[in-house]
Design a protein around this motif. Sequence first.
Motif, short mmCIF file in Angstrom:
data_model
loop_
_atom_site.label_atom_id
_atom_site.label_comp_id
_atom_site.label_asym_id
_atom_site.label_seq_id
_atom_site.Cartn_x
_atom_site.Cartn_y
_atom_site.Cartn_z
N MET A 1 0.84 -1.19 0.00
CA MET A 1 0.00 0.00 0.00
C MET A 1 0.87 1.24 0.00
SD MET A 1 -1.35 0.41 3.93
CE MET A 1 -2.50 -0.92 3.82
N ASP A 2 0.31 2.29 -0.54
CA ASP A 2 0.98 3.58 -0.50
C ASP A 2 -0.11 4.64 -0.65
OD1 ASP A 2 4.21 4.48 -1.15
OD2 ASP A 2 2.64 5.99 -1.35
N LEU A 3 0.13 5.78 -0.05
CA LEU A 3 -0.81 6.91 -0.19
C LEU A 3 -0.79 7.48 -1.59
CD1 LEU A 3 -0.39 9.32 2.88
CD2 LEU A 3 -2.44 8.08 2.20
N ALA A 7 2.88 6.11 -6.98
CA ALA A 7 3.68 4.97 -6.49
C ALA A 7 2.97 3.65 -6.79
CB ALA A 7 3.92 5.12 -4.99
N ILE A 8 1.66 3.63 -6.59
CA ILE A 8 0.91 2.38 -6.82
C ILE A 8 0.85 2.06 -8.32
CG2 ILE A 8 -1.39 1.33 -6.64
CD1 ILE A 8 0.29 1.36 -4.02
N ARG A 9 0.69 3.10 -9.14
CA ARG A 9 0.69 2.85 -10.60
C ARG A 9 2.03 2.26 -11.03
NH1 ARG A 9 2.74 5.79 -14.31
NH2 ARG A 9 2.72 7.75 -13.16
N ARG A 10 3.14 2.84 -10.53
CA ARG A 10 4.46 2.34 -10.92
C ARG A 10 4.66 0.90 -10.41
NH1 ARG A 10 7.18 2.21 -13.93
NH2 ARG A 10 9.28 2.48 -13.10
N LYS A 14 5.49 -2.30 -12.74
CA LYS A 14 6.67 -3.14 -12.54
C LYS A 14 6.29 -4.60 -12.32
CE LYS A 14 10.00 0.14 -10.60
NZ LYS A 14 10.81 0.45 -9.41
N ALA A 15 5.22 -4.81 -11.54
CA ALA A 15 4.78 -6.19 -11.31
C ALA A 15 4.38 -6.85 -12.62
CB ALA A 15 3.63 -6.21 -10.30
N ALA A 16 3.67 -6.08 -13.46
CA ALA A 16 3.23 -6.63 -14.76
C ALA A 16 4.44 -6.94 -15.64
CB ALA A 16 2.30 -5.64 -15.45
N GLU A 17 5.42 -6.01 -15.68
CA GLU A 17 6.63 -6.23 -16.49
C GLU A 17 7.35 -7.51 -16.05
OE1 GLU A 17 8.97 -2.76 -15.71
OE2 GLU A 17 7.60 -1.43 -16.82
N ARG A 18 7.31 -7.78 -14.74
CA ARG A 18 8.07 -8.91 -14.18
C ARG A 18 7.23 -10.17 -14.04
NH1 ARG A 18 11.19 -5.15 -9.66
NH2 ARG A 18 12.02 -3.71 -11.21
N GLY A 19 5.96 -10.09 -14.44
CA GLY A 19 5.10 -11.27 -14.35
C GLY A 19 4.79 -11.68 -12.93
N VAL A 20 4.79 -10.68 -12.02
CA VAL A 20 4.53 -10.97 -10.60
C VAL A 20 3.07 -10.69 -10.28
CG1 VAL A 20 5.05 -10.24 -8.24
CG2 VAL A 20 6.90 -10.42 -9.93
N ARG A 23 -1.24 -7.66 -5.23
CA ARG A 23 -2.31 -6.66 -5.16
C ARG A 23 -1.72 -5.39 -4.55
NH1 ARG A 23 -6.49 -8.28 -1.12
NH2 ARG A 23 -6.39 -6.31 -0.03
N PHE A 24 -1.96 -4.27 -5.19
CA PHE A 24 -1.47 -2.98 -4.70
C PHE A 24 -2.66 -2.09 -4.44
CE2 PHE A 24 1.89 -4.74 -7.36
CZ PHE A 24 3.00 -4.62 -6.53
#
Length: 135
Positions: A1-3, A7-10, A14-20, A23-24
């Motif tokens: 989580m982040d306010l 930050a959450i979009r990035r 990154k998770a999508a790029e890395r196939g991870v 949930r954010f």
Amino acid sequence: MDLSPTAIRRAREKAAERGVSARFEIADALELPRRAVVFDTVIDSAVLHVLDAEDRAKYVAGIASVLRPGGVCHLICFSDRQPGSWGPRRFRADELHAAFGDGWAIDSLTADKFHLNPFHGVHEAHAWLATITRK
Ligand SMILES: C[S@@+](CC[C@H](N)C(=O)[O-])C[C@H]1O[C@@H](n2cnc3c(N)ncnc32)[C@H](O)[C@@H]1O
């Protein structure tokens, strides 16, 4: 989580790029006690050190409220060995012990380094890496 929505979009990108699969959420870490969830593990990557003293105590109590007894918090924050006054608070070891006092056991507190996005011309900073168990 982040306010921060950025930050959450990035993080999602990154998770999508890395196939991870992860949930954010855009959410306030100071509101953890309102969450009807319990975790085995909490990871604080450089959040405690941006909070002021009053919020710090609230935040630690919030982590305790969502961590099962015996659960572990892994935390990294700037250390007092980092020169300069820019950026986040520099923690002394005794301040971390005080922040995680009653109800916690600090299993390890290791001098480490952050790798930073270049900030004030600095690429890395001295850090504490802590493993802390909720009793
Ligand atoms: C030093 S950055 C660390 C970002 C990321 N966790 C990392 O390790 O790269 C501190 C982050 O804490 C977030 N933050 C500050 N107060 C917060 C709060 N009350 N709840 C959730 N996030 C918060 C800020 O938006 C910022 O992204």
